[in-house]
Design a protein around this motif. Structure first.
Motif, PDB file in Angstrom:
ATOM      1  N   THR A 191       0.826  -1.194   0.000  1.00 30.82           N
ATOM      2  CA  THR A 191       0.000   0.000   0.000  1.00 30.82           C
ATOM      3  C   THR A 191       0.864   1.249   0.000  1.00 30.82           C
ATOM      4  O   THR A 191       2.042   1.185   0.369  1.00 30.82           O
ATOM      5  N   TYR A 192       0.267   2.381  -0.411  1.00 40.50           N
ATOM      6  CA  TYR A 192       0.988   3.628  -0.586  1.00 40.50           C
ATOM      7  C   TYR A 192       0.163   4.791  -0.050  1.00 40.50           C
ATOM      8  O   TYR A 192      -1.045   4.867  -0.299  1.00 40.50           O
ATOM      9  N   GLN A 225      -4.484   7.461   1.633  1.00 37.86           N
ATOM     10  CA  GLN A 225      -4.071   6.165   1.105  1.00 37.86           C
ATOM     11  C   GLN A 225      -4.466   6.112  -0.364  1.00 37.86           C
ATOM     12  O   GLN A 225      -5.631   5.874  -0.693  1.00 37.86           O
ATOM     13  N   LEU A 226      -3.490   6.312  -1.247  1.00 35.16           N
ATOM     14  CA  LEU A 226      -3.784   6.426  -2.665  1.00 35.16           C
ATOM     15  C   LEU A 226      -3.856   5.094  -3.374  1.00 35.16           C
ATOM     16  O   LEU A 226      -4.449   5.005  -4.459  1.00 35.16           O
ATOM     17  N   ASP A 227      -3.239   4.082  -2.819  1.00 35.46           N
ATOM     18  CA  ASP A 227      -3.228   2.787  -3.490  1.00 35.46           C
ATOM     19  C   ASP A 227      -3.117   1.709  -2.429  1.00 35.46           C
ATOM     20  O   ASP A 227      -2.178   1.730  -1.635  1.00 35.46           O
ATOM     21  N   LYS A 228      -4.071   0.816  -2.408  1.00 40.88           N
ATOM     22  CA  LYS A 228      -4.004  -0.330  -1.495  1.00 40.88           C
ATOM     23  C   LYS A 228      -4.209  -1.627  -2.254  1.00 40.88           C
ATOM     24  O   LYS A 228      -4.632  -2.641  -1.693  1.00 40.88           O
ATOM     25  N   SER A 229      -3.873  -1.583  -3.521  1.00 36.38           N
ATOM     26  CA  SER A 229      -4.119  -2.717  -4.394  1.00 36.38           C
ATOM     27  C   SER A 229      -3.290  -3.946  -4.041  1.00 36.38           C
ATOM     28  O   SER A 229      -3.629  -5.055  -4.431  1.00 36.38           O
ATOM     29  N   SER A 239       2.592   6.555 -12.439  1.00 37.16           N
ATOM     30  CA  SER A 239       2.723   5.578 -11.350  1.00 37.16           C
ATOM     31  C   SER A 239       3.656   6.092 -10.266  1.00 37.16           C
ATOM     32  O   SER A 239       4.721   6.619 -10.548  1.00 37.16           O
ATOM     33  N   TYR A 240       3.249   5.940  -9.018  1.00 38.68           N
ATOM     34  CA  TYR A 240       4.076   6.334  -7.894  1.00 38.68           C
ATOM     35  C   TYR A 240       4.898   5.175  -7.353  1.00 38.68           C
ATOM     36  O   TYR A 240       5.757   5.370  -6.510  1.00 38.68           O
ATOM     37  N   ILE A 241       4.599   3.982  -7.829  1.00 40.95           N
ATOM     38  CA  ILE A 241       5.066   2.786  -7.126  1.00 40.95           C
ATOM     39  C   ILE A 241       6.061   2.007  -7.962  1.00 40.95           C
ATOM     40  O   ILE A 241       5.727   1.564  -9.051  1.00 40.95           O
TER      41      ILE A 241
END
Lengths: 113, 115
Positions: free
Chosen positions: A47-48, A54-58, B100-102
């Motif tokens: 997660t991010y 929380q922008l991404d919890k994929s 993309s940030y990741i």
């Protein structure tokens, strides 16, 4: 020190217990990431956060996993009803700017018996 | 989609010899590329990055990496290996396209430097 810190460093839980893992990022770092690292593998994204959002919890593997960063600094990763397959090292990383490198904490090694 | 491959699980080299740890990537746009090192029971430590500019990037502890767009590679190199370089090395890529940030990390390559 000014690095990313994580606590506890080691956690042993019985199957079914809830655990909470803490991450203190570098002060001023906007971005915060959680990763899961299995033995002999690279970090897998969970997660991010950007500040408190929380922008991404994929990458969270199930709804037993929950992360928060309520004030945009310290973050907590919570795992409910732990299972043996949750055993891994959980890494936290922070980043100042979008183009920059990540700074990693030492990780929390979770062992579920 | 972005991906990264480290084709070697382990690299063995004698102390004093040059070392290369390989990394190839796949992105839709242009990449951000990173190398990290991990010592036992420690987190990942940043070595170097390619964002833009010179294809040869110099980093910490005498390491360098060359960005090769035609071969989609970003191999890590050092002219003379030290026993203390023995560790796990990770390549990571982030695609600039799509915002993309990741980053995505490779599986890691174990570098063993023999005295």
């Amino acid at each position: 020190g000014a690095g990313v810190s994580q606590s506890p460093r080691y956690k042993v839980a019985k199957r079914g217990q809830d655990v909470a893992l803490r991450c203190d990022p570098i002060s001023g770092h906007v971005s915060l990431f959680w990763y899961q690292q299995a033995l002999g593998q690279g970090p897998e994204f969970l997660t991010y956060f950007q500040n408190e959002a929380q922008l991404d919890k994929s990458g969270l593997p199930s709804d037993r996993f929950f992360a928060e960063r309520p004030e945009g600094s310290v973050s907590t990763l919570k795992i409910q009803r732990t299972q043996q397959e949750d055993s891994a090292v959980y890494l936290c990383a922070s980043r100042l700017a979008g183009d920059g490198e990540q700074f990693f904490g030492p990780g929390t090694r979770l062992t579920v018996l | 989609a972005q991906s990264v491959a480290q084709p070697e699980d382990q690299v063995n080299v004698a102390e004093g010899n040059p070392l290369t740890v390989k990394c190839t990537y796949s992105v839709s746009g242009n990449p951000y590329l990173f190398w990290y090192v991990q010592y036992p029971n420690r987190g990942l430590q940043f070595l170097l990055k390619y964002i833009t500019g010179d294809n040869l990037v110099k980093g910490s502890y005498g390491f360098e990496a060359e960005f090769n767009k035609s071969q989609t590679s970003f191999h890590l190199k050092k002219p003379s290996a030290l026993v203390s370089d023995s560790a796990l090395y990770f390549c990571a890529v982030r695609d600039r396209a799509g915002g993309s940030y990741i980053p995505t990390f490779g599986r890691g390559t174990s570098l063993i430097v023999h005295p």
